[in-house]
Design an enzyme around this catalytic site. Sequence first.
Site, PDB file in Angstrom:
ATOM      1  N   LEU A  92       0.858  -1.189   0.000  1.00  0.00           N
ATOM      2  CA  LEU A  92       0.000   0.000   0.000  1.00  0.00           C
ATOM      3  C   LEU A  92       0.890   1.233   0.000  1.00  0.00           C
ATOM      4  O   LEU A  92       1.979   1.215   0.587  1.00  0.00           O
ATOM      5  CB  LEU A  92      -0.890   0.011   1.252  1.00  0.00           C
ATOM      6  N   ASP A  93       0.422   2.299  -0.622  1.00  0.00           N
ATOM      7  CA  ASP A  93       1.163   3.571  -0.590  1.00  0.00           C
ATOM      8  C   ASP A  93       1.292   4.040   0.850  1.00  0.00           C
ATOM      9  O   ASP A  93       0.454   3.702   1.697  1.00  0.00           O
ATOM     10  CB  ASP A  93       0.390   4.689  -1.304  1.00  0.00           C
ATOM     11  N   ARG A  94       2.264   4.905   1.047  1.00  0.00           N
ATOM     12  CA  ARG A  94       2.444   5.482   2.394  1.00  0.00           C
ATOM     13  C   ARG A  94       1.134   6.111   2.888  1.00  0.00           C
ATOM     14  O   ARG A  94       0.747   5.969   4.037  1.00  0.00           O
ATOM     15  CB  ARG A  94       3.537   6.562   2.330  1.00  0.00           C
ATOM     16  N   ARG A 101      -5.654   5.545  -7.111  1.00  0.00           N
ATOM     17  CA  ARG A 101      -5.528   7.009  -7.259  1.00  0.00           C
ATOM     18  C   ARG A 101      -5.532   7.400  -8.732  1.00  0.00           C
ATOM     19  O   ARG A 101      -6.190   8.377  -9.131  1.00  0.00           O
ATOM     20  CB  ARG A 101      -4.219   7.496  -6.617  1.00  0.00           C
TER      21      ARG A 101
END
Length: 239
Positions: free
Chosen positions: A104-106, A190
Amino acid sequence: MKKQRLDAYLAHAGHGSRQEVKKFIKKGRVTIDGIVCKNAKQMVTDEVIMVDGQLCELPPESIDAIIYKPLGYACSHDPREAPLVDELLPVEWAGAGVQMAGRLDRQTSGLLVLSTNGQRIHQLIHPKKKIPKRYQIEYMGKLHAKAIQKCADGLHLENEQDPCLPAELTIHDDKHATMIIYEGRYHQVRRMIAAVGGEVVSLHRDKIGNLELPEQMEPGDIAGFGDEETWEVLLQSDK
Ligand code: URA
């Protein structure tokens, strides 16, 4: 347990590289059965080993767990990207070869699977297996009238050779949506939301396969599992 050198034992138990542990052994920070040992070559097996007074344990042979990844943590092993998800794991897991499924992205929170079983991890993330991953989205902007259909048809993202696999977008209101995707491209949700006119404000993954992030879990919590049933639930695909 097999006999091994003290420095190897400590490195395996997640206390740093062989070089790092040698340094703190020399400083007298390690005890074996209550007696300080400054000899990195000392052979150990079932003794009580402590570092700075803390019991030092080897990792379990296999690890299967889920973690509620909090916002702000990176799914990386590079200390320059700290804070890292690694820092949330028990210290003795560091030498165990735990892999993460579906990074997962930060700035994304939610369900992440951790395992020492590379084959299971592969099954979970390979697009061919089409394991659904569900994301709760808060967005701004105005989504295109045909956003749902475009996602269902397979969006073609900029700089990507192949279109995305069909994804399910559900729009709840002018700020909230849910997206189910079956692969894990870079910043995929996103970018998909941007491609249909919106901008993600917050993103949270709450389900992989048929396994939902348990309601009682808080950010940073880890829940171990070792049973086949949980893997089966995780690997459930409707496709
Ligand atoms: N899609 C994203 O954009 N970010 C994630 O972390 C996961 C899916």
